[in-house]
Design a protein around this motif. Structure first.
Motif, PDB file in Angstrom:
ATOM      1  N   LYS A 212       0.683  -1.251   0.515  1.00 33.13           N
ATOM      2  CA  LYS A 212      -0.200  -0.100   0.391  1.00 33.13           C
ATOM      3  C   LYS A 212       0.885   0.831  -0.015  1.00 33.13           C
ATOM      4  CE  LYS A 212      -3.507   3.088   2.918  1.00 33.13           C
ATOM      5  NZ  LYS A 212      -3.782   2.579   3.872  1.00 33.13           N
ATOM      6  N   ARG A 213       0.695   2.073  -0.904  1.00 33.41           N
ATOM      7  CA  ARG A 213       1.574   3.092  -0.527  1.00 33.41           C
ATOM      8  C   ARG A 213       0.676   4.249   0.127  1.00 33.41           C
ATOM      9  NH1 ARG A 213      -1.058   7.603  -3.295  1.00 33.41           N
ATOM     10  NH2 ARG A 213      -1.369   7.277  -5.735  1.00 33.41           N
ATOM     11  N   GLN A 295      -2.124   0.338 -11.108  1.00 31.97           N
ATOM     12  CA  GLN A 295      -1.880   1.370 -11.946  1.00 31.97           C
ATOM     13  C   GLN A 295      -1.435   2.207 -11.568  1.00 31.97           C
ATOM     14  OE1 GLN A 295      -5.742   2.772  -9.948  1.00 31.97           O
ATOM     15  NE2 GLN A 295      -5.539   4.642 -10.299  1.00 31.97           N
ATOM     16  N   THR A 296      -1.231   3.256 -13.292  1.00 30.36           N
ATOM     17  CA  THR A 296      -0.291   4.557 -13.021  1.00 30.36           C
ATOM     18  C   THR A 296      -0.466   5.487 -11.503  1.00 30.36           C
ATOM     19  OG1 THR A 296       0.855   6.696 -13.883  1.00 30.36           O
ATOM     20  CG2 THR A 296      -1.915   5.889 -13.928  1.00 30.36           C
ATOM     21  N   GLY A 297       1.210   6.014 -11.509  1.00 28.80           N
ATOM     22  CA  GLY A 297       1.836   6.040 -10.099  1.00 28.80           C
ATOM     23  C   GLY A 297       1.113   5.203  -8.334  1.00 28.80           C
ATOM     24  N   SER A 298       1.210   3.991  -8.348  1.00 30.32           N
ATOM     25  CA  SER A 298       0.072   3.053  -7.865  1.00 30.32           C
ATOM     26  C   SER A 298       1.990   3.055  -6.512  1.00 30.32           C
ATOM     27  CB  SER A 298      -0.310   2.093  -7.548  1.00 30.32           C
ATOM     28  OG  SER A 298       0.375   1.304  -8.761  1.00 30.32           O
ATOM     29  N   GLY A 299       3.279   3.181  -7.620  1.00 30.29           N
ATOM     30  CA  GLY A 299       4.021   2.450  -6.556  1.00 30.29           C
ATOM     31  C   GLY A 299       5.122   1.380  -7.328  1.00 30.29           C
ATOM     32  N   LYS A 300       5.028   1.657  -8.254  1.00 32.84           N
ATOM     33  CA  LYS A 300       6.124   0.532  -9.086  1.00 32.84           C
ATOM     34  C   LYS A 300       7.310   0.904  -8.980  1.00 32.84           C
ATOM     35  CE  LYS A 300       3.388   0.130 -12.784  1.00 32.84           C
ATOM     36  NZ  LYS A 300       2.128   1.441 -13.035  1.00 32.84           N
ATOM     37  N   THR A 301       7.199   1.626  -9.592  1.00 31.08           N
ATOM     38  CA  THR A 301       8.708   2.800 -10.030  1.00 31.08           C
ATOM     39  C   THR A 301       9.032   2.022  -8.457  1.00 31.08           C
ATOM     40  OG1 THR A 301       8.453   3.204 -12.197  1.00 31.08           O
ATOM     41  CG2 THR A 301      10.625   3.732 -11.247  1.00 31.08           C
ATOM     42  N   TYR A 302       8.866   3.207  -7.975  1.00 36.13           N
ATOM     43  CA  TYR A 302       9.382   3.385  -6.560  1.00 36.13           C
ATOM     44  C   TYR A 302       9.538   1.647  -5.639  1.00 36.13           C
ATOM     45  CZ  TYR A 302       9.206   5.376  -1.863  1.00 36.13           C
ATOM     46  OH  TYR A 302       9.334   6.171  -0.314  1.00 36.13           O
TER      47      TYR A 302
HETATM   48  N1  LIG Z   1       5.131   3.736  -0.486  1.00 29.08           N
HETATM   49  C1  LIG Z   1       5.702   4.393  -0.939  1.00 29.08           C
HETATM   50  N2  LIG Z   1       6.203   5.708  -0.053  1.00 29.08           N
HETATM   51  C2  LIG Z   1       5.978   6.848  -0.096  1.00 29.08           C
HETATM   52  N3  LIG Z   1       5.663   6.871  -1.764  1.00 29.08           N
HETATM   53  C3  LIG Z   1       5.423   6.345  -2.914  1.00 29.08           C
HETATM   54  C4  LIG Z   1       5.107   4.771  -2.762  1.00 29.08           C
HETATM   55  N4  LIG Z   1       4.919   4.366  -3.195  1.00 29.08           N
HETATM   56  C5  LIG Z   1       4.600   5.153  -4.595  1.00 29.08           C
HETATM   57  N5  LIG Z   1       5.228   6.130  -3.783  1.00 29.08           N
HETATM   58  C6  LIG Z   1       5.300   8.034  -4.457  1.00 29.08           C
HETATM   59  O1  LIG Z   1       4.537   8.026  -5.777  1.00 29.08           O
HETATM   60  C7  LIG Z   1       4.292   8.640  -6.389  1.00 29.08           C
HETATM   61  C8  LIG Z   1       4.341   7.750  -7.776  1.00 29.08           C
HETATM   62  O2  LIG Z   1       5.006   6.126  -7.841  1.00 29.08           O
HETATM   63  P1  LIG Z   1       5.730   5.587  -8.793  1.00 29.08           P
HETATM   64  O3  LIG Z   1       6.477   6.783  -9.622  1.00 29.08           O
HETATM   65  O4  LIG Z   1       6.625   4.821  -8.520  1.00 29.08           O
HETATM   66  O5  LIG Z   1       4.467   5.085  -9.908  1.00 29.08           O
HETATM   67  P2  LIG Z   1       4.361   4.007 -11.087  1.00 29.08           P
HETATM   68  O6  LIG Z   1       2.828   2.820 -10.578  1.00 29.08           O
HETATM   69  O7  LIG Z   1       5.748   3.563 -11.287  1.00 29.08           O
HETATM   70  O8  LIG Z   1       3.971   4.747 -11.822  1.00 29.08           O
HETATM   71  P3  LIG Z   1       3.671   4.524 -13.491  1.00 29.08           P
HETATM   72  O9  LIG Z   1       2.511   3.473 -13.923  1.00 29.08           O
HETATM   73  O10 LIG Z   1       2.904   5.869 -13.859  1.00 29.08           O
HETATM   74  O11 LIG Z   1       5.069   4.648 -14.312  1.00 29.08           O
HETATM   75  C9  LIG Z   1       6.206   9.168  -6.934  1.00 29.08           C
HETATM   76  O12 LIG Z   1       6.211   9.828  -6.201  1.00 29.08           O
HETATM   77  C10 LIG Z   1       6.750   7.581  -5.776  1.00 29.08           C
HETATM   78  O13 LIG Z   1       7.866   8.311  -4.819  1.00 29.08           O
END
Ligand SMILES: Nc1ncnc2c1ncn2[C@@H]1O[C@H](COP(=O)(O)OP(=O)(O)OP(=O)(O)O)[C@@H](O)[C@H]1O
Length: 386
Positions: A212-213, A295-302
């Protein structure tokens, strides 16, 4: 089914008996026919004509009709119940302010006026000014579907299953089945724990972990609600909803996974829960994959970004242990991106890669321009993977 139909019809007929008789439950003749017609038109206006039937029956208090109709004697499907509910809600307003396309006619022989029949005070009976007591109803009757999710089947990663597996010789870890020596692959865990951990790692082929983010700045500034709560291996989504009468309520959906990580967990903990257990398995000549989905922004890259580095550290550490040192294992790294159905080599300025099928159709060949052997780099090799 037949009995149900009859009672349903009984409800409809009894309704008119009351209205035309000024209170009697025993009326018949032309007034009854006219009542049937009005009832039919009324229901027809909502596409529910099949609920009106000329079969008469006595003994049902017409004041109970709305609830009877809603409770399964009339409408059967959720959609029908919703339509019927709206229809009856219009009656609550004496037909004056109904927003729904509902207009029972009072024309024709034996027609009844607004003060009679469906609109009569008698008909409203115990419901006071309104025909239907919304609060007395079972709310779930008005939902389009039952959204309460069944928890998933218990995963083999969960303790109960692990216990069972410990007694099952057929499912012993790969290296134990082949009499291989135990290897210190669990990074300093006591022997028993290592054994259990090793077995667990070998039991399930797939492990699903949810992280969970926390709410991000934008969501916080908009004062959005946190709708996800975590408890052990399950998470609950609290979905705000509105009833048809605009009362707010929250619908809870619970989902179970092999592991659920709450928003305060660190990337290290994510690594320990996800990738670390599969590192020793690679040394048993098996393949392992880890990917993120969301989904986008859910924290995959992080979440994913720190994992390869941590995995490389552990892989190199294992490579240097006595058991593997003599087996001349090598560790190679390639790094490519799949985007729009095409492949790009990220170790070679995003150069486009060719993907070819193996002649024996056992896998895909990638022409990777740069393939790094950890500790020294090489150029122009083929990477083979399934
Ligand atoms: N567990 C977490 N704790 C703190 N911040 C987080 C966490 N997960 C994600 N974030 C923050 O949320 C934002 C979006 O995360 P991220 O870029 O990893 O999403 P994504 O799923 O890779 O998106 P996309 O599919 O658009 O590439 C970033 O600013 C990241 O720092």
């Amino acid at each position: 089914m037949g009995g149900q139909m009859q009672q349903r019809n009984a409800s409809a007929t009894s309704l008119y008996d009351q209205s035309a008789d000024g209170g009697s439950h025993h009326n018949a003749g032309s007034a009854n026919d006219a009542g049937d017609a009005v009832m039919a038109r009324w229901l027809q206006s909502a596409g529910l004509q099949h609920l009106a039937s000329p079969v008469a029956s006595n003994g049902i208090d017409q004041r109970l009709l709305p609830n009877l109709l809603m409770q399964g004697y009339g409408a059967q499907s959720a959609e029908e119940k919703q339509r019927l509910f709206k229809l009856m809600r219009n009656l609550n307003f004496n037909g004056e302010s109904g927003s729904e396309p509902f207009s029972p006619t009072t024309q024709g022989s034996g027609g009844i006026g607004a003060s009679d029949g469906f609109y009569s005070p008698d008909f409203r009976g115990d419901f006071g000014a309104g025909l239907l007591d919304l609060h007395a109803m079972d709310d779930t009757e008005l939902l389009t579907e039952n959204v309460d999710s069944e928890p998933f089947e218990q995963s083999p990663f969960m303790p109960a299953v692990t216990k069972a597996v410990e007694n099952d010789q057929d499912t012993l870890p790969y290296r134990q089945q082949r009499g291989q020596t135990d290897v210190d692959a669990s990074f300093g865990l006591p022997t028993l724990e290592k054994e259990i951990s090793s077995r667990e790692n070998n039991v399930a082929k797939i492990k699903v972990v949810v992280r969970k983010r926390p709410l991000n700045k934008k969501e916080l500034s908009r004062k959005e609600d946190d709708v996800v709560s975590v408890c052990d291996n399950s998470l609950t989504v609290h979905e705000p909803k509105l009833k048809v009468d605009l009362t707010a309520y929250v619908e809870r959906h619970e989902f179970c996974f092999d592991a659920v990580l709450d928003q305060q967990v660190t990337n290290d903990e994510v690594y320990r829960e996800t990738v670390q257990p599969i590192i020793p398995i690679i040394f048993q000549r098996t393949k392992a994959t880890c990917f993120a989905y969301g989904q986008t922004g859910s924290g995959k890259t992080y979440t994913m970004q720190p994992l390869p580095l941590r995995a490389a550290e552990d892989l190199v550490r294992l490579l240097h242990q006595p058991t593997y040192r003599n087996q001349k294992f090598k560790l190679w790294l390639s790094y490519f991106e799949i985007y729009g159905g095409k492949l790009y080599d990220l170790l070679s300025d995003r150069k486009k890669l060719c993907m070819r099928e193996d002649g024996r159709q056992q896998g895909i060949l990638l022409e990777v321009l740069v393939l790094l052997e950890l500790m020294r780099s090489l150029q122009g090799h083929m990477l083979y993977y399934n």
